[in-house]
Design a protein around this motif. Structure first.
Motif, PDB file in Angstrom:
ATOM      1  N   THR A  54      39.713   4.723  89.597  1.00 34.01           N
ATOM      2  CA  THR A  54      38.804   5.834  89.302  1.00 34.01           C
ATOM      3  C   THR A  54      39.541   6.911  88.510  1.00 34.01           C
ATOM      4  OG1 THR A  54      39.374   6.925  91.372  1.00 34.01           O
ATOM      5  CG2 THR A  54      37.466   5.480  91.422  1.00 34.01           C
ATOM      6  N   TYR A  55      38.790   7.579  87.638  1.00 32.91           N
ATOM      7  CA  TYR A  55      39.278   8.789  86.970  1.00 32.91           C
ATOM      8  C   TYR A  55      38.394   9.918  87.485  1.00 32.91           C
ATOM      9  CZ  TYR A  55      41.478   5.565  83.590  1.00 32.91           C
ATOM     10  OH  TYR A  55      42.222   4.576  82.983  1.00 32.91           O
ATOM     11  N   GLY A  56      38.881  10.725  88.396  1.00 28.77           N
ATOM     12  CA  GLY A  56      38.022  11.750  89.005  1.00 28.77           C
ATOM     13  C   GLY A  56      36.841  11.085  89.698  1.00 28.77           C
ATOM     14  N   ASP A  57      35.627  11.466  89.330  1.00 32.12           N
ATOM     15  CA  ASP A  57      34.421  10.897  89.949  1.00 32.12           C
ATOM     16  C   ASP A  57      34.015   9.572  89.323  1.00 32.12           C
ATOM     17  OD1 ASP A  57      34.282  13.195  91.373  1.00 32.12           O
ATOM     18  OD2 ASP A  57      32.747  14.139  90.098  1.00 32.12           O
ATOM     19  N   PHE A  58      34.636   9.265  88.181  1.00 33.27           N
ATOM     20  CA  PHE A  58      34.185   8.104  87.416  1.00 33.27           C
ATOM     21  C   PHE A  58      34.965   6.849  87.808  1.00 33.27           C
ATOM     22  CE2 PHE A  58      34.775   5.467  83.566  1.00 33.27           C
ATOM     23  CZ  PHE A  58      33.462   5.045  83.403  1.00 33.27           C
ATOM     24  N   THR A  59      34.241   5.793  88.177  1.00 30.74           N
ATOM     25  CA  THR A  59      34.899   4.532  88.524  1.00 30.74           C
ATOM     26  C   THR A  59      34.971   3.647  87.290  1.00 30.74           C
ATOM     27  OG1 THR A  59      34.069   4.682  90.775  1.00 30.74           O
ATOM     28  CG2 THR A  59      34.826   2.520  90.044  1.00 30.74           C
ATOM     29  N   ALA A  60      36.180   3.504  86.739  1.00 31.75           N
ATOM     30  CA  ALA A  60      36.354   2.700  85.523  1.00 31.75           C
ATOM     31  C   ALA A  60      36.405   1.214  85.856  1.00 31.75           C
ATOM     32  CB  ALA A  60      37.627   3.123  84.792  1.00 31.75           C
ATOM     33  N   LEU A  61      37.028   0.858  86.992  1.00 31.78           N
ATOM     34  CA  LEU A  61      37.069  -0.536  87.445  1.00 31.78           C
ATOM     35  C   LEU A  61      36.604  -0.600  88.893  1.00 31.78           C
ATOM     36  CD1 LEU A  61      40.593  -1.837  86.264  1.00 31.78           C
ATOM     37  CD2 LEU A  61      38.397  -2.185  85.112  1.00 31.78           C
ATOM     38  N   GLY A  81      35.844  -7.110  75.360  1.00 29.64           N
ATOM     39  CA  GLY A  81      34.656  -6.316  75.673  1.00 29.64           C
ATOM     40  C   GLY A  81      34.589  -5.085  74.801  1.00 29.64           C
ATOM     41  N   PRO A  82      33.438  -4.385  74.826  1.00 30.28           N
ATOM     42  CA  PRO A  82      33.250  -3.222  73.961  1.00 30.28           C
ATOM     43  C   PRO A  82      34.144  -2.058  74.372  1.00 30.28           C
ATOM     44  CG  PRO A  82      31.433  -3.405  75.515  1.00 30.28           C
ATOM     45  CD  PRO A  82      32.266  -4.638  75.680  1.00 30.28           C
ATOM     46  N   SER A  83      34.309  -1.126  73.471  1.00 29.24           N
ATOM     47  CA  SER A  83      35.095   0.073  73.747  1.00 29.24           C
ATOM     48  C   SER A  83      34.568   0.774  75.009  1.00 29.24           C
ATOM     49  CB  SER A  83      34.998   1.003  72.533  1.00 29.24           C
ATOM     50  OG  SER A  83      35.718   2.169  72.801  1.00 29.24           O
ATOM     51  N   GLY A  84      35.470   1.164  75.871  1.00 28.06           N
ATOM     52  CA  GLY A  84      35.090   1.893  77.075  1.00 28.06           C
ATOM     53  C   GLY A  84      34.762   1.025  78.280  1.00 28.06           C
ATOM     54  N   CYS A  85      34.900  -0.316  78.161  1.00 23.49           N
ATOM     55  CA  CYS A  85      34.510  -1.199  79.273  1.00 23.49           C
ATOM     56  C   CYS A  85      35.609  -1.320  80.330  1.00 23.49           C
ATOM     57  CB  CYS A  85      34.097  -2.571  78.767  1.00 23.49           C
ATOM     58  SG  CYS A  85      35.474  -3.589  78.224  1.00 23.49           S
ATOM     59  N   GLY A  86      36.800  -0.773  80.062  1.00 27.57           N
ATOM     60  CA  GLY A  86      37.840  -0.781  81.081  1.00 27.57           C
ATOM     61  C   GLY A  86      39.009  -1.706  80.807  1.00 27.57           C
ATOM     62  N   LYS A  87      39.090  -2.279  79.605  1.00 28.02           N
ATOM     63  CA  LYS A  87      40.175  -3.216  79.272  1.00 28.02           C
ATOM     64  C   LYS A  87      41.542  -2.549  79.365  1.00 28.02           C
ATOM     65  CE  LYS A  87      38.660  -3.859  75.040  1.00 28.02           C
ATOM     66  NZ  LYS A  87      37.528  -2.896  74.991  1.00 28.02           N
ATOM     67  N   SER A  88      41.666  -1.406  78.685  1.00 27.61           N
ATOM     68  CA  SER A  88      42.961  -0.704  78.696  1.00 27.61           C
ATOM     69  C   SER A  88      43.324  -0.249  80.093  1.00 27.61           C
ATOM     70  CB  SER A  88      42.926   0.530  77.793  1.00 27.61           C
ATOM     71  OG  SER A  88      42.842   0.159  76.463  1.00 27.61           O
ATOM     72  N   THR A  89      42.324   0.162  80.841  1.00 30.05           N
ATOM     73  CA  THR A  89      42.578   0.597  82.213  1.00 30.05           C
ATOM     74  C   THR A  89      43.158  -0.553  83.035  1.00 30.05           C
ATOM     75  OG1 THR A  89      40.845   2.270  82.123  1.00 30.05           O
ATOM     76  CG2 THR A  89      41.490   1.503  84.320  1.00 30.05           C
ATOM     77  N   ALA A  90      42.595  -1.738  82.876  1.00 30.10           N
ATOM     78  CA  ALA A  90      43.116  -2.903  83.600  1.00 30.10           C
ATOM     79  C   ALA A  90      44.566  -3.183  83.186  1.00 30.10           C
ATOM     80  CB  ALA A  90      42.229  -4.119  83.332  1.00 30.10           C
ATOM     81  N   LEU A  91      44.829  -3.105  81.878  1.00 31.09           N
ATOM     82  CA  LEU A  91      46.180  -3.373  81.367  1.00 31.09           C
ATOM     83  C   LEU A  91      47.168  -2.311  81.858  1.00 31.09           C
ATOM     84  CD1 LEU A  91      46.896  -5.741  79.502  1.00 31.09           C
ATOM     85  CD2 LEU A  91      47.016  -4.115  77.613  1.00 31.09           C
ATOM     86  N   ARG A  92      46.749  -1.044  81.798  1.00 31.31           N
ATOM     87  CA  ARG A  92      47.649   0.038  82.222  1.00 31.31           C
ATOM     88  C   ARG A  92      47.893   0.001  83.726  1.00 31.31           C
ATOM     89  NH1 ARG A  92      44.836   3.510  78.187  1.00 31.31           N
ATOM     90  NH2 ARG A  92      43.544   4.297  79.873  1.00 31.31           N
ATOM     91  N   THR A  93      46.916  -0.514  84.470  1.00 28.96           N
ATOM     92  CA  THR A  93      47.101  -0.654  85.914  1.00 28.96           C
ATOM     93  C   THR A  93      48.120  -1.755  86.209  1.00 28.96           C
ATOM     94  OG1 THR A  93      44.807   0.017  86.210  1.00 28.96           O
ATOM     95  CG2 THR A  93      45.894  -0.940  88.122  1.00 28.96           C
TER      96      THR A  93
HETATM   97  P1  ADP Z   1      38.599   0.152  76.863  1.00 30.09           P
HETATM   98  O1  ADP Z   1      40.043  -0.136  76.851  1.00 30.09           O
HETATM   99  O2  ADP Z   1      37.754  -1.045  77.195  1.00 30.09           O
HETATM  100  O3  ADP Z   1      38.134   0.857  75.637  1.00 30.09           O
HETATM  101  P2  ADP Z   1      39.283   2.149  78.830  1.00 30.09           P
HETATM  102  O4  ADP Z   1      39.945   1.437  79.943  1.00 30.09           O
HETATM  103  O5  ADP Z   1      40.125   2.881  77.843  1.00 30.09           O
HETATM  104  O6  ADP Z   1      38.307   1.132  78.096  1.00 30.09           O
HETATM  105  O7  ADP Z   1      38.249   3.185  79.427  1.00 30.09           O
HETATM  106  C1  ADP Z   1      37.305   2.802  80.419  1.00 30.09           C
HETATM  107  C2  ADP Z   1      36.490   4.009  80.777  1.00 30.09           C
HETATM  108  O8  ADP Z   1      37.318   4.929  81.459  1.00 30.09           O
HETATM  109  C3  ADP Z   1      35.905   4.739  79.576  1.00 30.09           C
HETATM  110  O9  ADP Z   1      34.644   5.240  79.964  1.00 30.09           O
HETATM  111  C4  ADP Z   1      36.897   5.877  79.349  1.00 30.09           C
HETATM  112  O10 ADP Z   1      36.275   7.007  78.763  1.00 30.09           O
HETATM  113  C5  ADP Z   1      37.359   6.169  80.760  1.00 30.09           C
HETATM  114  N1  ADP Z   1      38.743   6.658  80.792  1.00 30.09           N
HETATM  115  C6  ADP Z   1      39.831   6.005  80.342  1.00 30.09           C
HETATM  116  N2  ADP Z   1      40.947   6.713  80.556  1.00 30.09           N
HETATM  117  C7  ADP Z   1      40.542   7.858  81.153  1.00 30.09           C
HETATM  118  C8  ADP Z   1      41.232   9.016  81.644  1.00 30.09           C
HETATM  119  N3  ADP Z   1      42.562   9.115  81.549  1.00 30.09           N
HETATM  120  N4  ADP Z   1      40.493   9.974  82.213  1.00 30.09           N
HETATM  121  C9  ADP Z   1      39.170   9.853  82.322  1.00 30.09           C
HETATM  122  N5  ADP Z   1      38.463   8.796  81.892  1.00 30.09           N
HETATM  123  C10 ADP Z   1      39.130   7.825  81.323  1.00 30.09           C
END
Ligand code: ADP
Ligand code: ADP
Length: 224
Positions: free
Chosen positions: A10-17, A34-46
């Motif tokens: 989660t990022y604050g209130d937002f659940t990315a994965l 997947g499309p931009s914003g779907c959580g790919k980078s988040t999975a990789l960074r995790t």
């Molecule tokens: P992708 O790599 O698929 O483009 P991200 O993992 O970068 O997706 O982002 C997934 C979602 O999480 C998006 O809605 C993005 O705006 C949000 N997000 C990513 N990083 C942060 C962050 N550091 N703080 C808040 N929201 C974030």
């Protein structure tokens, strides 16, 4: 080799994965598509250890690394913008990961020369400044910098997206060759379906933090 076990980020209130479950096999070229914003980078960074999940576990080679720092995970990561140091030359950029580990100068030189040859950077290029290199050459520097630590896993976040179309085609092949040459488990992030289908052993298609489809390119292609 790699398991995401019920991982929530989660990022604050937002659940990315939300509750991601995923297993990646040793030696495979695995793609998160997947499309931009779907959580790919988040999975990789995790997986790399730059983001900590609020719940769940990350297992690498049988070891729970959920709380381990990035340098203790055996992963090398290449960032989308390469994140190279513009004030350092190519050699020093590649050496950076090892230099901080107090490697002797002669050994450092040998390791940089070795890895540069493996990623097809010429000896002359090693003395150049980063700004003198093309995008494709900079990408090879970023890959060399990640590989010099001999990671068991290579993470690539949209490594081709900053390059022109022709170069992207060439580098697809080169990246794939490099991966099979090293036999290194690779997790690749892209929004480009052609790229994913042409390079991957298996693909997870993501949407809004969830995996919607999963399988080898041929399986996904048949299903669509
Ligand atoms: P992708 O790599 O698929 O483009 P991200 O993992 O970068 O997706 O982002 C997934 C979602 O999480 C998006 O809605 C993005 O705006 C949000 N997000 C990513 N990083 C942060 C962050 N550091 N703080 C808040 N929201 C974030
Ligand atoms: P990518 O292209 O890899 O998906 P982005 O360009 O979306 O990455 O994000 C770049 C940086 O900004 C990342 O470090 C990410 O964590 C952060 N970020 C992305 N979305 C948000 C957001 N909604 N709020 C805060 N930071 C974000």
């Amino acid at each position: 080799m790699i398991t995401f076990d019920d991982v929530t980020v989660t990022y604050g209130d937002f659940t990315a994965l939300p509750q991601l479950d995923l297993t990646i096999d040793e030696g495979e070229f695995f793609t998160l598509l997947g499309p931009s914003g779907c959580g790919k980078s988040t999975a990789l960074r995790t997986l790399a250890g730059f983001v900590t999940p609020s719940r769940g576990r990350i297992i690498v080679a049988g070891r729970d690394v959920t709380r381990a720092t990035p340098d203790k995970r055996g992963v090398g990561m290449v960032f989308q913008n390469y994140a190279l140091f513009p004030s350092m030359n190519v050699r020093d950029n590649i050496a950076f990961g090892l230099a901080t580990r107090r490697t002797a100068a002669a050994e450092l030189r040998r390791r940089v020369d070795e890895i540069a040859e493996q990623v097809n950077l010429s000896p002359e290029q090693l003395d150049k400044n980063i700004s003198e290199l093309s995008g494709g050459q900079q990408q090879r520097v970023a890959i060399a910098r990640a590989l010099i630590l001999k990671p068991s896993i290579l993470l690539l976040d949209e490594p081709l997206s900053n390059l022109d179309a022709k170069l992207r085609q060439q580098l697809r092949v080169q990246l794939k060759d490099l991966q099979s040459q090293f036999g290194i488990t690779t997790v690749y992030v892209t929004h480009d379906q052609d790229e994913a289908l042409s390079m991957s052993d298996r693909i997870a298609v993501m949407n809004q933090g969830r995996i919607e489809q999963f399988g080898a390119p041929a399986e996904l292609y048949d299903a669509s």
